[in-house]
Motif scaffolding. Structure first.
Motif, PDB file in Angstrom:
ATOM      1  N   LEU A   1       0.820  -1.211   0.000  1.00  0.00           N
ATOM      2  CA  LEU A   1       0.000   0.000   0.000  1.00  0.00           C
ATOM      3  C   LEU A   1       0.850   1.256   0.000  1.00  0.00           C
ATOM      4  CD1 LEU A   1      -2.848  -0.980   2.514  1.00  0.00           C
ATOM      5  CD2 LEU A   1      -2.881  -1.065   0.006  1.00  0.00           C
ATOM      6  N   GLY A   2       2.125   1.127   0.393  1.00  0.00           N
ATOM      7  CA  GLY A   2       3.011   2.283   0.410  1.00  0.00           C
ATOM      8  C   GLY A   2       2.653   3.298   1.473  1.00  0.00           C
ATOM      9  N   VAL A   3       2.126   2.815   2.597  1.00  0.00           N
ATOM     10  CA  VAL A   3       1.754   3.719   3.685  1.00  0.00           C
ATOM     11  C   VAL A   3       2.869   3.774   4.715  1.00  0.00           C
ATOM     12  CG1 VAL A   3      -0.704   3.352   3.358  1.00  0.00           C
ATOM     13  CG2 VAL A   3       0.552   1.871   4.910  1.00  0.00           C
ATOM     14  N   ALA A   4       3.044   4.955   5.312  1.00  0.00           N
ATOM     15  CA  ALA A   4       4.112   5.121   6.296  1.00  0.00           C
ATOM     16  C   ALA A   4       3.819   4.360   7.574  1.00  0.00           C
ATOM     17  CB  ALA A   4       4.319   6.613   6.598  1.00  0.00           C
ATOM     18  N   ASN A   5       2.547   4.360   7.965  1.00  0.00           N
ATOM     19  CA  ASN A   5       2.153   3.692   9.196  1.00  0.00           C
ATOM     20  C   ASN A   5       0.913   2.849   8.952  1.00  0.00           C
ATOM     21  OD1 ASN A   5       4.044   4.969  11.207  1.00  0.00           O
ATOM     22  ND2 ASN A   5       3.056   6.826  10.423  1.00  0.00           N
ATOM     23  N   LEU A   6       0.916   1.653   9.495  1.00  0.00           N
ATOM     24  CA  LEU A   6      -0.249   0.783   9.409  1.00  0.00           C
ATOM     25  C   LEU A   6      -0.476   0.202  10.795  1.00  0.00           C
ATOM     26  CD1 LEU A   6      -2.402  -0.589   7.595  1.00  0.00           C
ATOM     27  CD2 LEU A   6      -0.804  -2.522   7.385  1.00  0.00           C
ATOM     28  N   THR A   7      -1.592   0.562  11.398  1.00  0.00           N
ATOM     29  CA  THR A   7      -1.916   0.076  12.729  1.00  0.00           C
ATOM     30  C   THR A   7      -2.473  -1.341  12.643  1.00  0.00           C
ATOM     31  OG1 THR A   7      -2.433   2.313  13.489  1.00  0.00           O
ATOM     32  CG2 THR A   7      -3.287   0.477  14.801  1.00  0.00           C
TER      33      THR A   7
END
Length: 293
Positions: A73-79
């Motif tokens: 997804l190329g997200v910086a943070n994934l909870t």
């Protein structure tokens, strides 16, 4: 190799064709992934105390998948959020989107594949029975006339009933709400045996107050594979799960993960299950498959 190639091709295809409404887009929009877990499926998925995050072999595999989702997804943070599930509600909670993946001790069966999807099988277990050594029970035939415990909502129930019908063995059934509850029925002598997957029985025995008092019968009602469970008809998530788990197998990383949970001391009592990898599980790692029973 064909399975691995298909996984990688499907994953590559999904990278450029994301559509709204699929699980990956749901996760991107929320900034989080919800993993369904069990609270007493030692050593696959269990909690050490109230409020603790789950630990276990299946949890470690699912963390690898969550990391792959974050990268894709190329997200910086994934909870990463966790939701406790039971044998009874795990399939509905996957279907209705409450959890994005179920990482517990779920048998990949053809019946369940009508409702949900599975990633590559990551272990093969045998459905057997735990008994007290002092009981004099040495085989399934010795269970005749006894009260047998098993966990509600598991594949052990129809297998036990089929055995009773085929072998004309009359037993009474009593059900625990989870595996620890079922084991308590055995420990408190309300049941003479606890029928369940052999490695789960080993986990319950290891976590008990007196592990030396119990044994697992050498017979098995059936061999069953476990897999990560998620929603059907989601090819992008399926491709990512397949590719990630297959890579763990092909690189040998899953061997170290297996050793951590099955042949080394594990919490909470630092007992070694001494459950070496079976030939059936080794075969899975050589040739990954999502085939159900």
């Amino acid at each position: 190799m064909r399975f691995l190639a298909l996984c990688c091709l499907a994953l590559a295809a999904g990278a450029s064709s994301a559509q709204p409404g699929d699980t990956l887009e749901k996760i991107r929009a929320a900034g989080s992934i919800t993993i369904g877990h069990r609270d007493s499926s030692i050593p696959f998925s269990y909690v050490l105390g109230t409020g603790d995050e789950p630990v276990g072999f299946a949890i470690d595999i699912c963390k690898e998948v969550a990391s792959a989702i974050k990268s894709k997804l190329g997200v910086a943070n994934l909870t990463v959020k966790y939701q406790t599930v039971t044998s009874q509600n795990r399939v509905p909670l996957v279907q209705n989107g409450t959890v994005d993946m179920e990482c517990g001790s779920t048998t990949n069966s053809m019946a369940r594949q009508q409702l949900v999807a599975f990633g590559p099988n990551y272990i093969v277990v045998g459905v057997s029975a735990a008994v007290k050594k002092s009981s004099g029970i040495n085989s399934f035939a010795d269970l005749a006339g006894k009260t047998i415990a098993t966990t509600t909502g598991t594949t052990s129930i129809p297998l036990l009933r089929a055995y009773k019908k085929t072998d004309n063995v009359e037993v009474s059934e009593i059900y625990g709400k989870d595996h620890s509850d079922s084991f308590l029925l055995l420990a408190s002598d309300r049941a003479s045996a606890f029928v369940m997957d052999d490695v789960l029985l080993a986990g319950q025995i290891a976590a008990s107050q007196a592990p030396a008092e119990y044994k697992i019968l050498p017979e098995a009602l059936r061999q069953e594979p476990y897999g990560i469970m998620f929603r059907k008809d989601d090819p992008k998530l399926k491709a990512l799960v397949d590719a990630t788990v297959t890579d763990l197998m092909k690189t040998g990383k899953i061997d170290a993960m297996y050793a951590k949970w099955f042949t080394s001391p594990i919490p909470p009592r630092n007992v070694n299950l001494q459950f070496p990898m079976s030939e059936a599980t080794k075969a899975l790692y050589r040739n990954p498959t999502d085939k159900g029973v």
